[in-house]
Design an enzyme around this catalytic site. Sequence first.
Site, PDB file in Angstrom:
ATOM      1  N   GLN A 290       0.902  -1.130  -0.080  1.00 27.66           N
ATOM      2  CA  GLN A 290      -0.022   0.114  -0.153  1.00 27.66           C
ATOM      3  C   GLN A 290       0.756   1.169  -0.208  1.00 27.66           C
ATOM      4  O   GLN A 290       1.146   1.650   1.108  1.00 27.66           O
ATOM      5  CB  GLN A 290      -0.782   0.031   1.192  1.00 27.66           C
ATOM      6  CG  GLN A 290      -1.959   1.204   1.263  1.00 27.66           C
ATOM      7  CD  GLN A 290      -2.956   0.700   0.463  1.00 27.66           C
ATOM      8  OE1 GLN A 290      -3.340  -0.410   0.073  1.00 27.66           O
ATOM      9  NE2 GLN A 290      -3.504   1.780  -0.214  1.00 27.66           N
ATOM     10  N   PHE A 291       1.490   1.605  -1.259  1.00 27.75           N
ATOM     11  CA  PHE A 291       2.281   2.857  -1.211  1.00 27.75           C
ATOM     12  C   PHE A 291       1.582   4.155  -0.842  1.00 27.75           C
ATOM     13  O   PHE A 291       2.178   5.087  -0.368  1.00 27.75           O
ATOM     14  CB  PHE A 291       2.634   3.108  -2.682  1.00 27.75           C
ATOM     15  CG  PHE A 291       1.896   3.450  -3.630  1.00 27.75           C
ATOM     16  CD1 PHE A 291       1.702   5.040  -3.888  1.00 27.75           C
ATOM     17  CD2 PHE A 291       0.985   2.835  -4.348  1.00 27.75           C
ATOM     18  CE1 PHE A 291       0.931   5.468  -5.061  1.00 27.75           C
ATOM     19  CE2 PHE A 291       0.256   3.096  -5.343  1.00 27.75           C
ATOM     20  CZ  PHE A 291       0.226   4.624  -5.662  1.00 27.75           C
ATOM     21  N   THR A 292       0.210   4.203  -0.835  1.00 29.92           N
ATOM     22  CA  THR A 292      -0.687   5.191  -0.532  1.00 29.92           C
ATOM     23  C   THR A 292      -0.633   5.800   0.763  1.00 29.92           C
ATOM     24  O   THR A 292      -0.865   6.831   1.354  1.00 29.92           O
ATOM     25  CB  THR A 292      -2.023   5.270  -0.898  1.00 29.92           C
ATOM     26  OG1 THR A 292      -2.609   3.984  -0.539  1.00 29.92           O
ATOM     27  CG2 THR A 292      -2.098   5.198  -2.529  1.00 29.92           C
TER      28      THR A 292
END
Length: 149
Positions: free
Chosen positions: A78-80
């Site tokens: 989950q890069f966000t």
Amino acid sequence: MRIVAQRVTEASVAIGGTTVGAISQGYMVLVGVGLGDGEAEAQKLAQKLAKLRVFSDDNGKMNKSILDIGGAILSISQFTLYADTSHGNRPGFTLAGAPEMAAKLYDSFNDDLRQAGIHVETGEFGADMAVSLVNDGPVTIILDTAEMK
């Protein structure tokens, strides 16, 4: 590195309508890798998560770890989690680790959990995924290596 761990009674992840990972009791974990993160951060988070006592004992107190209950983890990249929303309305992601490095550390984090004796299911790094879960409690814990001494 930064993770969001939700205590769940069940969780699953699908890609293109096909389930690629599913667990019953345990954690659904969102995993973000930031600039400058390395193997030490992945290992530190895995160790902390494995020993975190947020599952109920016989008296209803959060006193057991995922290892104590024999639970599993659904781990989702989950890069966000590294979104910068300080300017304007569109988030920036310059604080997120580069995809190649992030994929390596995401895999390392999952391997460290497995080495601790935890069953780990995953999604697919970089894929468009549909995650479903039943939050238990709800209990949601955020761990960030930048805040761990």
